[in-house]
Design a protein around this motif. Structure first.
Motif, PDB file in Angstrom:
ATOM      1  N   MET A   1       0.850  -1.198   0.000  1.00 47.05           N
ATOM      2  CA  MET A   1       0.000   0.000   0.000  1.00 47.05           C
ATOM      3  C   MET A   1       0.886   1.250   0.000  1.00 47.05           C
ATOM      4  SD  MET A   1      -3.019   1.062   2.656  1.00 47.05           S
ATOM      5  CE  MET A   1      -3.912   2.601   2.453  1.00 47.05           C
ATOM      6  N   LEU A   2       0.521   2.227  -0.820  1.00 43.23           N
ATOM      7  CA  LEU A   2       1.322   3.437  -0.941  1.00 43.23           C
ATOM      8  C   LEU A   2       1.032   4.397   0.213  1.00 43.23           C
ATOM      9  CD1 LEU A   2       0.912   4.067  -4.769  1.00 43.23           C
ATOM     10  CD2 LEU A   2       2.861   3.054  -3.597  1.00 43.23           C
ATOM     11  N   THR A   3       2.081   4.964   0.776  1.00 44.18           N
ATOM     12  CA  THR A   3       1.964   5.934   1.853  1.00 44.18           C
ATOM     13  C   THR A   3       2.203   7.333   1.288  1.00 44.18           C
ATOM     14  OG1 THR A   3       4.310   5.845   2.392  1.00 44.18           O
ATOM     15  CG2 THR A   3       2.876   4.215   3.451  1.00 44.18           C
ATOM     16  N   PRO A   4       1.840   8.398   2.035  1.00 45.64           N
ATOM     17  CA  PRO A   4       2.105   9.755   1.542  1.00 45.64           C
ATOM     18  C   PRO A   4       3.563   9.980   1.190  1.00 45.64           C
ATOM     19  CG  PRO A   4       0.601   9.837   3.401  1.00 45.64           C
ATOM     20  CD  PRO A   4       1.053   8.406   3.288  1.00 45.64           C
ATOM     21  N   ARG A   5       4.487   9.399   2.005  1.00 46.45           N
ATOM     22  CA  ARG A   5       5.906   9.609   1.727  1.00 46.45           C
ATOM     23  C   ARG A   5       6.326   8.906   0.441  1.00 46.45           C
ATOM     24  NH1 ARG A   5       4.639  12.581   5.169  1.00 46.45           N
ATOM     25  NH2 ARG A   5       5.819  13.250   6.996  1.00 46.45           N
ATOM     26  N   SER A   6       5.816   7.681   0.204  1.00 39.62           N
ATOM     27  CA  SER A   6       6.189   6.981  -1.022  1.00 39.62           C
ATOM     28  C   SER A   6       5.565   7.645  -2.245  1.00 39.62           C
ATOM     29  CB  SER A   6       5.776   5.507  -0.952  1.00 39.62           C
ATOM     30  OG  SER A   6       4.369   5.360  -0.825  1.00 39.62           O
ATOM     31  N   ILE A   7       4.382   8.224  -2.086  1.00 39.41           N
ATOM     32  CA  ILE A   7       3.757   8.939  -3.197  1.00 39.41           C
ATOM     33  C   ILE A   7       4.614  10.117  -3.626  1.00 39.41           C
ATOM     34  CG2 ILE A   7       1.764  10.380  -3.824  1.00 39.41           C
ATOM     35  CD1 ILE A   7       0.029   8.461  -2.169  1.00 39.41           C
ATOM     36  N   ASN A   8       5.336  10.716  -2.688  1.00 36.47           N
ATOM     37  CA  ASN A   8       6.215  11.833  -3.045  1.00 36.47           C
ATOM     38  C   ASN A   8       7.289  11.414  -4.035  1.00 36.47           C
ATOM     39  OD1 ASN A   8       4.831  13.612  -1.413  1.00 36.47           O
ATOM     40  ND2 ASN A   8       6.200  13.351   0.339  1.00 36.47           N
ATOM     41  N   VAL A   9       7.757  10.179  -3.942  1.00 29.72           N
ATOM     42  CA  VAL A   9       8.751   9.685  -4.894  1.00 29.72           C
ATOM     43  C   VAL A   9       8.163   9.688  -6.298  1.00 29.72           C
ATOM     44  CG1 VAL A   9      10.228   7.754  -5.532  1.00 29.72           C
ATOM     45  CG2 VAL A   9       9.837   8.267  -3.118  1.00 29.72           C
ATOM     46  N   PHE A  10       6.911   9.255  -6.418  1.00 26.60           N
ATOM     47  CA  PHE A  10       6.250   9.252  -7.728  1.00 26.60           C
ATOM     48  C   PHE A  10       6.053  10.681  -8.242  1.00 26.60           C
ATOM     49  CE2 PHE A  10       5.137   5.142  -5.949  1.00 26.60           C
ATOM     50  CZ  PHE A  10       5.308   4.300  -7.031  1.00 26.60           C
ATOM     51  N   LYS A  11       5.784  11.613  -7.331  1.00 32.77           N
ATOM     52  CA  LYS A  11       5.647  13.012  -7.743  1.00 32.77           C
ATOM     53  C   LYS A  11       6.959  13.547  -8.306  1.00 32.77           C
ATOM     54  CE  LYS A  11       1.979  14.341  -4.481  1.00 32.77           C
ATOM     55  NZ  LYS A  11       1.608  15.226  -3.358  1.00 32.77           N
ATOM     56  N   ILE A  12       8.058  13.189  -7.656  1.00 31.67           N
ATOM     57  CA  ILE A  12       9.369  13.640  -8.126  1.00 31.67           C
ATOM     58  C   ILE A  12       9.652  13.093  -9.520  1.00 31.67           C
ATOM     59  CG2 ILE A  12      11.857  13.458  -7.716  1.00 31.67           C
ATOM     60  CD1 ILE A  12      11.149  13.382  -4.691  1.00 31.67           C
ATOM     61  N   TYR A  13       9.402  11.806  -9.702  1.00 35.64           N
ATOM     62  CA  TYR A  13       9.669  11.189 -11.002  1.00 35.64           C
ATOM     63  C   TYR A  13       8.744  11.748 -12.084  1.00 35.64           C
ATOM     64  CZ  TYR A  13      13.255   7.820  -9.793  1.00 35.64           C
ATOM     65  OH  TYR A  13      14.455   7.243  -9.453  1.00 35.64           O
ATOM     66  N   GLU A  14       7.517  12.066 -11.712  1.00 31.50           N
ATOM     67  CA  GLU A  14       6.590  12.664 -12.672  1.00 31.50           C
ATOM     68  C   GLU A  14       7.083  14.041 -13.105  1.00 31.50           C
ATOM     69  OE1 GLU A  14       2.917  12.857 -14.912  1.00 31.50           O
ATOM     70  OE2 GLU A  14       3.993  11.229 -13.933  1.00 31.50           O
ATOM     71  N   ALA A  15       7.606  14.814 -12.150  1.00 33.60           N
ATOM     72  CA  ALA A  15       8.115  16.149 -12.471  1.00 33.60           C
ATOM     73  C   ALA A  15       9.317  16.063 -13.407  1.00 33.60           C
ATOM     74  CB  ALA A  15       8.498  16.885 -11.187  1.00 33.60           C
ATOM     75  N   VAL A  16      10.224  15.123 -13.146  1.00 39.10           N
ATOM     76  CA  VAL A  16      11.386  14.970 -14.016  1.00 39.10           C
ATOM     77  C   VAL A  16      10.965  14.492 -15.400  1.00 39.10           C
ATOM     78  CG1 VAL A  16      13.563  13.737 -14.356  1.00 39.10           C
ATOM     79  CG2 VAL A  16      12.934  14.543 -12.072  1.00 39.10           C
ATOM     80  N   ALA A  17      10.009  13.562 -15.449  1.00 44.23           N
ATOM     81  CA  ALA A  17       9.534  13.058 -16.742  1.00 44.23           C
ATOM     82  C   ALA A  17       8.932  14.179 -17.582  1.00 44.23           C
ATOM     83  CB  ALA A  17       8.512  11.944 -16.522  1.00 44.23           C
ATOM     84  N   LYS A  18       8.097  15.013 -16.970  1.00 47.50           N
ATOM     85  CA  LYS A  18       7.501  16.138 -17.694  1.00 47.50           C
ATOM     86  C   LYS A  18       8.575  17.116 -18.160  1.00 47.50           C
ATOM     87  CE  LYS A  18       2.930  16.183 -15.472  1.00 47.50           C
ATOM     88  NZ  LYS A  18       2.010  16.958 -14.588  1.00 47.50           N
ATOM     89  N   HIS A  19       9.568  17.326 -17.317  1.00 49.29           N
ATOM     90  CA  HIS A  19      10.644  18.255 -17.674  1.00 49.29           C
ATOM     91  C   HIS A  19      11.401  17.754 -18.901  1.00 49.29           C
ATOM     92  CE1 HIS A  19      13.467  21.521 -16.675  1.00 49.29           C
ATOM     93  NE2 HIS A  19      14.391  20.705 -17.168  1.00 49.29           N
ATOM     94  N   LEU A  20      11.718  16.458 -18.911  1.00 47.14           N
ATOM     95  CA  LEU A  20      12.501  15.918 -20.021  1.00 47.14           C
ATOM     96  C   LEU A  20      11.686  15.794 -21.301  1.00 47.14           C
ATOM     97  CD1 LEU A  20      14.678  13.240 -18.193  1.00 47.14           C
ATOM     98  CD2 LEU A  20      15.272  15.576 -18.854  1.00 47.14           C
ATOM     99  N   GLU A  21      10.371  15.706 -21.160  1.00 47.27           N
ATOM    100  CA  GLU A  21       9.523  15.739 -22.358  1.00 47.27           C
ATOM    101  C   GLU A  21       9.641  17.093 -23.044  1.00 47.27           C
ATOM    102  OE1 GLU A  21       5.539  14.826 -21.281  1.00 47.27           O
ATOM    103  OE2 GLU A  21       5.983  12.743 -20.717  1.00 47.27           O
TER     104      GLU A  21
END
Length: 387
Positions: A1-21
């Motif tokens: 189960m995902l916790t708020p802290r682990s969700i932050n990791v996905f937010k970081i990766y999403e931000a980098v992915a959008k940036h590199l797009e």
């Protein structure tokens, strides 16, 4: 189960992915951001070894990123409760202990374990298989504790050690040396060395995001690159908190620990009992201390017996960092850990069942605060020409 802290990791990766797009030409700054090299993301301990849970919501907010969940919903990610696949991450339902043991065994003496929070998971790791951890761990780099400077959670304790002092005891100061970590492969970065490393917010505004202010003027995605929007969004609240403490800068505690781990990988020929071998510009000394676990006012305090440790015996109440800075300002010749007072010679009574404490290697020198700021500006935000 995902916790708020682990969700932050996905937010970081999403931000980098959008940036590199939007900026594919900047991919070289993120060499490990690849679907072919996915980091695991697993659930660690939910509570300290003993006692109640302590958090730092006053600084990091309920979501761990300064409240961006409510203030910047555009940065939220929609994830199912049971996530099994991701373009850049490997979510796993396995326990952090099982997976870490497997990795340590698969890559003996090659992995660095970086502890940026309480040492709870590391204590459970030793409980699960102490011989496998002692034989296989390459190096442990830990951000935690305060030796000769005030704490940041209480007058005497740093947050990570305050949150689980029992884990500190098990990992570093067990009743038998064969139960804890091999200290020649352990590096501690206390507040003494991490606090002077900081990113001034006016510099961030000048070099990265000239619209950056605070939560009263929140970041707008359309005004800047995705990565800049993400960092400005969570730094807004951090700036407000730091200004309440009288400082317009972000202290880079965890970032200095990561920097240390990257610059100082495991050394296979490290001798038992030696200070971990470090690269040029880095230096460590051994410090002997105990950790207070149950004190009403001193939970998490690192207690140094200054009757024996004459090298670190400062005037009562003195802030060692300030003393050293003043000596350097006046260009007074002094040893790096010179005392500002000579303590009275006293007989030190041996406590019942006292154990011989080998000493923990503590980082006392890095290539400098200016260097970590230069690296951050260059590697994270692509700012060129920083001196």
């Amino acid at each position: 189960m995902l916790t708020p802290r682990s969700i932050n990791v996905f937010k970081i990766y999403e931000a980098v992915a959008k940036h590199l797009e939007q900026y594919p030409q900047e991919r070289d700054r993120f060499p490990n951001f690849s679907s072919a090299n996915k980091p695991f993301i697993v659930q660690g301990a939910e509570a300290p070894l003993e006692g109640s849970i302590h958090s730092a919501q006053y600084f990091h907010g309920r979501d761990g990123l300064g409240g961006i969940t409510e203030r910047h919903p555009d940065l939220n990610v929609n994830l199912p409760d049971q996530l099994t696949d991701h373009p850049y991450l490997r979510p796993s339902n396995r326990s952090a202990i099982d997976l870490t043991l497997e990795l340590i065994t698969s890559y003996p003496r090659k992995l660095t374990y970086v502890a940026l929070g309480p040492l709870t998971n590391l204590a459970y790791l030793l409980r699960a298989n102490v011989s496998a951890v002692r034989d296989g761990i390459g190096r442990v780099v830990c951000m935690g504790g305060a030796l000769d400077v005030p704490g940041n959670t209480s007058p005497v304790a740093e947050f990570n050690f305050f949150a689980d002092p029992h884990a500190v005891e098990e990992v570093l100061l067990p009743p038998e040396a064969t139960l804890g970590l091999p200290l020649e492969r352990f590096l501690l970065l206390p507040l003494d060395i991490t606090t002077p490393h900081e990113l001034p917010f006016p510099l961030y505004k000048d070099k990265v995001d000239n619209t950056f202010e605070s939560t009263e003027a929140p970041s707008k995605a359309e005004d800047k690159p995705p990565l800049h929007h993400f960092t400005s969004s969570f730094l807004e609240r951090a700036r407000e908190v730091m200004l309440e403490f009288g400082k317009d800068a972000m202290e880079l505690h965890d970032i200095v620990a990561i920097w240390c781990a990257i610059e100082n990988p495991p050394v296979h020929s490290q001798g038992e009992g030696e200070i971990p071998r470090l690269r040029q510009g880095w230096n460590a000394v051994k410090r002997k201390f105990q950790v207070e676990r149950t004190g009403e006012l001193t939970r998490g305090m690192l207690v140094v017996d200054r009757r024996e440790d004459l090298q670190s015996a400062y005037s009562p109440g003195a802030n060692r960092a300030q003393v050293q800075a003043e000596l350097e300002r006046m260009h007074v010749e002094h040893a790096r850990f010179e005392s500002s007072a000579v303590p009275a010679q006293v007989d030190v009574e041996e406590a019942p069942h006292a154990r011989d404490i080998e000493g923990v290697a503590c980082i006392v020198e890095t290539p400098g605060p200016e260097e970590i700021v230069r690296l951050l500006l260059t590697r994270v935000w692509g700012v060129r020409g920083v001196a």
